[in-house]
Design a protein around this motif. Structure first.
Motif, PDB file in Angstrom:
ATOM      1  N   ASP A  55       4.655 -16.313  11.852  1.00 11.54           N
ATOM      2  CA  ASP A  55       4.793 -15.101  11.038  1.00 11.54           C
ATOM      3  C   ASP A  55       3.674 -14.907  10.018  1.00 11.54           C
ATOM      4  OD1 ASP A  55       7.108 -14.485  12.437  1.00 11.54           O
ATOM      5  OD2 ASP A  55       8.367 -15.586  11.021  1.00 11.54           O
ATOM      6  N   TYR A  56       2.564 -15.587  10.204  1.00 15.79           N
ATOM      7  CA  TYR A  56       1.396 -15.387   9.356  1.00 15.79           C
ATOM      8  C   TYR A  56       0.244 -14.865  10.198  1.00 15.79           C
ATOM      9  CZ  TYR A  56       3.186 -17.538   5.134  1.00 15.79           C
ATOM     10  OH  TYR A  56       3.902 -17.797   4.009  1.00 15.79           O
ATOM     11  N   LEU A  57      -0.556 -14.025   9.571  1.00 15.54           N
ATOM     12  CA  LEU A  57      -1.765 -13.489  10.178  1.00 15.54           C
ATOM     13  C   LEU A  57      -2.933 -14.203   9.517  1.00 15.54           C
ATOM     14  CD1 LEU A  57      -2.605  -9.788  10.608  1.00 15.54           C
ATOM     15  CD2 LEU A  57      -4.014 -11.148   9.114  1.00 15.54           C
ATOM     16  N   VAL A  58      -3.859 -14.695  10.327  1.00 13.80           N
ATOM     17  CA  VAL A  58      -5.058 -15.356   9.809  1.00 13.80           C
ATOM     18  C   VAL A  58      -6.257 -14.612  10.380  1.00 13.80           C
ATOM     19  CG1 VAL A  58      -6.373 -17.493   9.688  1.00 13.80           C
ATOM     20  CG2 VAL A  58      -3.872 -17.584   9.739  1.00 13.80           C
ATOM     21  N   TYR A  59      -7.059 -14.019   9.475  1.00 10.30           N
ATOM     22  CA  TYR A  59      -8.228 -13.245   9.884  1.00 10.30           C
ATOM     23  C   TYR A  59      -9.482 -14.070   9.630  1.00 10.30           C
ATOM     24  CZ  TYR A  59     -11.861  -9.663   9.713  1.00 10.30           C
ATOM     25  OH  TYR A  59     -13.005  -8.936   9.920  1.00 10.30           O
ATOM     26  N   LYS A  60     -10.293 -14.247  10.682  1.00 11.06           N
ATOM     27  CA  LYS A  60     -11.539 -15.010  10.569  1.00 11.06           C
ATOM     28  C   LYS A  60     -12.702 -14.110  10.969  1.00 11.06           C
ATOM     29  CE  LYS A  60      -9.219 -19.228  11.968  1.00 11.06           C
ATOM     30  NZ  LYS A  60      -9.053 -20.178  13.046  1.00 11.06           N
ATOM     31  N   ILE A  70       2.776 -11.316   7.938  1.00 11.51           N
ATOM     32  CA  ILE A  70       2.633 -10.111   8.748  1.00 11.51           C
ATOM     33  C   ILE A  70       3.992  -9.430   8.848  1.00 11.51           C
ATOM     34  CG2 ILE A  70       2.949 -11.362  10.917  1.00 11.51           C
ATOM     35  CD1 ILE A  70       0.899  -9.382  12.136  1.00 11.51           C
ATOM     36  N   SER A  71       3.987  -8.117   8.758  1.00 10.15           N
ATOM     37  CA  SER A  71       5.245  -7.365   8.826  1.00 10.15           C
ATOM     38  C   SER A  71       5.560  -7.007  10.284  1.00 10.15           C
ATOM     39  CB  SER A  71       5.142  -6.089   7.993  1.00 10.15           C
ATOM     40  OG  SER A  71       4.256  -5.168   8.599  1.00 10.15           O
ATOM     41  N   TYR A  72       6.804  -6.645  10.513  1.00 10.87           N
ATOM     42  CA  TYR A  72       7.236  -6.251  11.852  1.00 10.87           C
ATOM     43  C   TYR A  72       6.483  -5.004  12.320  1.00 10.87           C
ATOM     44  CZ  TYR A  72      10.216  -4.901  15.732  1.00 10.87           C
ATOM     45  OH  TYR A  72      10.671  -4.552  16.975  1.00 10.87           O
ATOM     46  N   GLU A  73       6.249  -4.066  11.409  1.00  9.11           N
ATOM     47  CA  GLU A  73       5.516  -2.843  11.757  1.00  9.11           C
ATOM     48  C   GLU A  73       4.095  -3.173  12.201  1.00  9.11           C
ATOM     49  OE1 GLU A  73       7.216  -3.127   8.770  1.00  9.11           O
ATOM     50  OE2 GLU A  73       8.941  -2.002   9.473  1.00  9.11           O
ATOM     51  N   GLU A  74       3.482  -4.144  11.539  1.00 13.20           N
ATOM     52  CA  GLU A  74       2.133  -4.554  11.922  1.00 13.20           C
ATOM     53  C   GLU A  74       2.126  -5.231  13.289  1.00 13.20           C
ATOM     54  OE1 GLU A  74      -0.109  -5.348   7.717  1.00 13.20           O
ATOM     55  OE2 GLU A  74       1.299  -6.872   8.411  1.00 13.20           O
ATOM     56  N   VAL A  75       3.169  -5.986  13.593  1.00 12.43           N
ATOM     57  CA  VAL A  75       3.282  -6.611  14.908  1.00 12.43           C
ATOM     58  C   VAL A  75       3.345  -5.539  15.991  1.00 12.43           C
ATOM     59  CG1 VAL A  75       4.791  -7.989  16.405  1.00 12.43           C
ATOM     60  CG2 VAL A  75       4.343  -8.733  14.060  1.00 12.43           C
ATOM     61  N   LEU A 125      -8.735  -3.358  12.157  1.00 13.75           N
ATOM     62  CA  LEU A 125      -8.948  -4.040  10.881  1.00 13.75           C
ATOM     63  C   LEU A 125      -8.710  -3.095   9.706  1.00 13.75           C
ATOM     64  CD1 LEU A 125     -12.156  -6.138  11.619  1.00 13.75           C
ATOM     65  CD2 LEU A 125      -9.781  -6.898  11.637  1.00 13.75           C
ATOM     66  N   LYS A 126      -9.149  -1.868   9.847  1.00 15.13           N
ATOM     67  CA  LYS A 126      -8.954  -0.889   8.773  1.00 15.13           C
ATOM     68  C   LYS A 126      -7.468  -0.585   8.595  1.00 15.13           C
ATOM     69  CE  LYS A 126     -11.555   2.739   7.215  1.00 15.13           C
ATOM     70  NZ  LYS A 126     -12.652   3.596   7.469  1.00 15.13           N
ATOM     71  N   THR A 127      -6.736  -0.420   9.671  1.00 16.01           N
ATOM     72  CA  THR A 127      -5.312  -0.128   9.599  1.00 16.01           C
ATOM     73  C   THR A 127      -4.537  -1.279   8.974  1.00 16.01           C
ATOM     74  OG1 THR A 127      -5.525   1.233  11.572  1.00 16.01           O
ATOM     75  CG2 THR A 127      -3.311   0.564  10.975  1.00 16.01           C
ATOM     76  N   LEU A 128      -4.922  -2.508   9.290  1.00 12.58           N
ATOM     77  CA  LEU A 128      -4.251  -3.685   8.734  1.00 12.58           C
ATOM     78  C   LEU A 128      -4.791  -4.045   7.348  1.00 12.58           C
ATOM     79  CD1 LEU A 128      -4.144  -5.945  11.903  1.00 12.58           C
ATOM     80  CD2 LEU A 128      -2.240  -4.700  10.874  1.00 12.58           C
ATOM     81  N   LYS A 129      -5.729  -3.251   6.847  1.00 13.89           N
ATOM     82  CA  LYS A 129      -6.367  -3.472   5.542  1.00 13.89           C
ATOM     83  C   LYS A 129      -7.067  -4.826   5.488  1.00 13.89           C
ATOM     84  CE  LYS A 129      -3.359  -0.363   3.018  1.00 13.89           C
ATOM     85  NZ  LYS A 129      -2.351   0.090   3.894  1.00 13.89           N
ATOM     86  N   LEU A 130      -7.709  -5.202   6.604  1.00 17.14           N
ATOM     87  CA  LEU A 130      -8.466  -6.432   6.670  1.00 17.14           C
ATOM     88  C   LEU A 130      -9.972  -6.188   6.594  1.00 17.14           C
ATOM     89  CD1 LEU A 130      -6.477  -8.228   9.508  1.00 17.14           C
ATOM     90  CD2 LEU A 130      -6.447  -8.768   7.069  1.00 17.14           C
ATOM     91  N   ASP A 131     -10.370  -4.923   6.610  1.00 11.75           N
ATOM     92  CA  ASP A 131     -11.797  -4.607   6.578  1.00 11.75           C
ATOM     93  C   ASP A 131     -12.409  -4.798   5.194  1.00 11.75           C
ATOM     94  OD1 ASP A 131     -10.332  -2.444   5.563  1.00 11.75           O
ATOM     95  OD2 ASP A 131     -11.860  -0.989   6.142  1.00 11.75           O
ATOM     96  N   LYS A 132     -11.582  -4.897   4.171  1.00 11.82           N
ATOM     97  CA  LYS A 132     -12.092  -5.071   2.804  1.00 11.82           C
ATOM     98  C   LYS A 132     -11.806  -6.471   2.263  1.00 11.82           C
ATOM     99  CE  LYS A 132     -11.668  -0.236   1.472  1.00 11.82           C
ATOM    100  NZ  LYS A 132     -11.825   0.461   2.572  1.00 11.82           N
ATOM    101  N   VAL A 133     -11.476  -7.388   3.159  1.00 13.77           N
ATOM    102  CA  VAL A 133     -11.178  -8.761   2.742  1.00 13.77           C
ATOM    103  C   VAL A 133     -12.431  -9.375   2.131  1.00 13.77           C
ATOM    104  CG1 VAL A 133     -10.556 -11.059   3.558  1.00 13.77           C
ATOM    105  CG2 VAL A 133      -9.359  -9.054   4.442  1.00 13.77           C
TER     106      VAL A 133
END
Length: 134
Positions: A55-60, A70-75, A125-133
């Motif tokens: 239940d965790y998202l790891v962005y590399k 990670i939320s159910y909606e994101e899954v 990445l933009k939708t998951l808000k990972l583009d500004k990490v």
């Protein structure tokens, strides 16, 4: 000593992920493990990946690694994204000449070569808000 080397080689061979065709059945086998990685491999070699572990998202990426729940909606969003690129898979393209995606766990690896441009992963990445990490 020879037996130990042989056993190590056998363990290594058995532990490698087996490459399978990008079918819904094979992808669902990977998803069922709930411990898999979705990776984007552009031609420039700047690999990015999103791993899912308990239940965790790891962005590399070339930025520092980022980890969050990670939320159910994101899954559901990620599942829909992966379904869309599987439908765009092209048998005619080669991973040596185009960008590609891979979905893998310890047992299986699926390579998807969509017959489209590279912008799809950046949109995810933009939708998951990972583009500004940072």
């Amino acid at each position: 000593m020879k037996k130990i080397k042989l056993i190590c080689i056998i363990i290594f061979i058995v532990s490698c992920a087996r490459k399978v065709e990008p079918t819904p059945e094979n992808i669902n086998k990977i998803f069922a493990s709930r411990d898999f990685t979705f990776e984007f491999n552009p031609l420039n070699g700047d690999k990015k990946s999103i791993s899912f572990r308990n239940d965790y998202l790891v962005y590399k990426s070339d930025k520092p690694t980022y980890r969050r729940e990670i939320s159910y909606e994101e899954v559901l969003l990620i599942n829909n994204f992966i379904q869309n690129i599987v439908h765009l898979h092209s048998e005619q393209l080669d991973i040596n000449t185009t960008s590609y995606y891979s979905i893998k766990n310890t047992a299986y690896k699926v390579v998807i070569i969509p017959d489209q441009e590279d912008f799809y992963f950046d949109a995810l990445l933009k939708t998951l808000k990972l583009d500004k990490v940072k």
